[in-house]
Design a protein around this motif. Structure first.
Motif, PDB file in Angstrom:
ATOM      1  N   PRO A  66       0.807  -1.221   0.000  1.00  0.00           N
ATOM      2  CA  PRO A  66       0.000   0.000   0.000  1.00  0.00           C
ATOM      3  C   PRO A  66       0.835   1.263   0.000  1.00  0.00           C
ATOM      4  N   LEU A  67       2.148   1.140   0.220  1.00  0.00           N
ATOM      5  CA  LEU A  67       3.033   2.306   0.234  1.00  0.00           C
ATOM      6  C   LEU A  67       3.503   2.688  -1.165  1.00  0.00           C
ATOM      7  N   ARG A  68       3.178   1.846  -2.154  1.00  0.00           N
ATOM      8  CA  ARG A  68       3.584   2.118  -3.531  1.00  0.00           C
ATOM      9  C   ARG A  68       2.364   2.388  -4.394  1.00  0.00           C
ATOM     10  N   ARG A  69       2.433   3.459  -5.167  1.00  0.00           N
ATOM     11  CA  ARG A  69       1.343   3.778  -6.093  1.00  0.00           C
ATOM     12  C   ARG A  69       1.342   2.786  -7.245  1.00  0.00           C
ATOM     13  N   TRP A  70       0.131   2.429  -7.692  1.00  0.00           N
ATOM     14  CA  TRP A  70      -0.009   1.477  -8.786  1.00  0.00           C
ATOM     15  C   TRP A  70       0.137   2.226 -10.106  1.00  0.00           C
ATOM     16  N   ASN A  71       1.393   2.478 -10.503  1.00  0.00           N
ATOM     17  CA  ASN A  71       1.667   3.166 -11.758  1.00  0.00           C
ATOM     18  C   ASN A  71       2.537   2.279 -12.638  1.00  0.00           C
ATOM     19  N   GLN A 209     -10.171   0.664  -2.598  1.00  0.00           N
ATOM     20  CA  GLN A 209      -9.679   1.361  -3.774  1.00  0.00           C
ATOM     21  C   GLN A 209      -8.786   2.524  -3.392  1.00  0.00           C
ATOM     22  N   ALA A 210      -9.109   3.203  -2.282  1.00  0.00           N
ATOM     23  CA  ALA A 210      -8.307   4.341  -1.832  1.00  0.00           C
ATOM     24  C   ALA A 210      -6.921   3.887  -1.378  1.00  0.00           C
ATOM     25  N   VAL A 211      -6.856   2.721  -0.742  1.00  0.00           N
ATOM     26  CA  VAL A 211      -5.588   2.221  -0.230  1.00  0.00           C
ATOM     27  C   VAL A 211      -4.725   1.621  -1.332  1.00  0.00           C
ATOM     28  N   PHE A 212      -5.334   0.798  -2.197  1.00  0.00           N
ATOM     29  CA  PHE A 212      -4.560   0.026  -3.172  1.00  0.00           C
ATOM     30  C   PHE A 212      -4.657   0.541  -4.602  1.00  0.00           C
ATOM     31  N   GLY A 213      -5.602   1.453  -4.887  1.00  0.00           N
ATOM     32  CA  GLY A 213      -5.828   1.866  -6.262  1.00  0.00           C
ATOM     33  C   GLY A 213      -6.881   0.993  -6.906  1.00  0.00           C
TER      34      GLY A 213
END
Length: 252
Positions: A66-71, A209-213
């Protein structure tokens, strides 16, 4: 047997290591950090495969971090971390004077919402069950993820041990429980029963969705039904084929 385990310091790897040692096998871990009964990935690349009878690869970036954005950058890291470790081990096996008798690649540990185990970075414990149970602890109730069609499954490190020990096991095995018919509501009730707490507080999908994208949330919000036909056909016997007993064991 002498078993080499890549990514063996994570949640699933730790459970597998304990199980293998309990069965009398000698386990060496491939990790970022050196230590007792360990070799580093750099040492593996330079010196080649240590003498062993079997190799297991569990290594890979935690897709649910959860500390990494799903990009795009993180997506490439998730894929590349698995490719690089697998290619490194495969190369070492190919070049070994005495190759191991068994080679098990765990290509994706279950993300069927909310699963009891998840994929982990080799040196980072935790996962979706920890996230789920932490919510339960904080709210003192079994949080229930939205939806009613998701099937629940249990990943067993015993399947990997079975694949290593049984000479007749080859090909792809689904590492899931044989009774994946539990809905979210059933999962919440079973977990609440195991914890001795009520199951009445829902966890809105917008929170996940807010936590993981949005894309990663699908892994927790839209599970799949997976049946381990070939696993059962190999003769593997589940210690906890049903969800309720498995949850009580985990909680205990």
């Amino acid at each position: 047997m002498r078993v080499l385990v890549g990514g063996g310091t994570g949640f699933v790897g730790t459970a597998l290591t304990q199980l293998l040692r309990a069965r009398g096998h000698e386990v060496t871990l491939v990790s970022r950090q050196p230590g007792p009964s360990r070799i580093t990935w750099d040492a593996l690349a330079k010196s080649g495969l240590p003498s062993c009878d079997a190799v297991v690869n569990l290594a890979g970036e935690n897709i649910l971090n959860p500390l990494r954005r799903w990009n795009e950058t993180f997506q490439k890291e998730v894929v590349q971390s698995r490719l690089e470790s697998t290619q490194m081990l495969a190369k070492a096996i190919t070049e070994a004077p005495q190759p191991p008798q068994a080679w098990v690649l765990v290509t994706g540990v279950a993300y069927y919402r909310p699963s009891l185990t998840a994929e982990y970075d080799e040196d980072s414990p935790g996962g979706d069950f920890d996230f789920f149970s932490n919510l339960v602890t904080r709210w003192e109730a079994a949080a229930r993820l939205p939806g009613h069609s998701t099937r629940q499954v249990v990943v067993r490190s015993g399947i990997v041990a079975h694949a290593l020990e049984a000479n007749h096991v080859q090909g792809i095995l689904n590492g899931v429980a044989p009774a994946p018919t539990t809905t979210n509501a059933d999962f919440a009730r079973a977990l609440a029963s195991a914890l001795g707490r009520p199951a009445f507080i829902p966890l809105p999908s917008i929170v996940v969705q807010a936590v993981f994208g949005r894309e990663r949330a699908i892994m927790l919000l839209e599970g799949q039904k997976v049946v381990p036909r070939r696993t059962l056909a190999t003769g593997y016997q589940y210690s906890f084929p049903e969800l309720g007993a498995a949850l009580k064991e985990v909680v205990a």
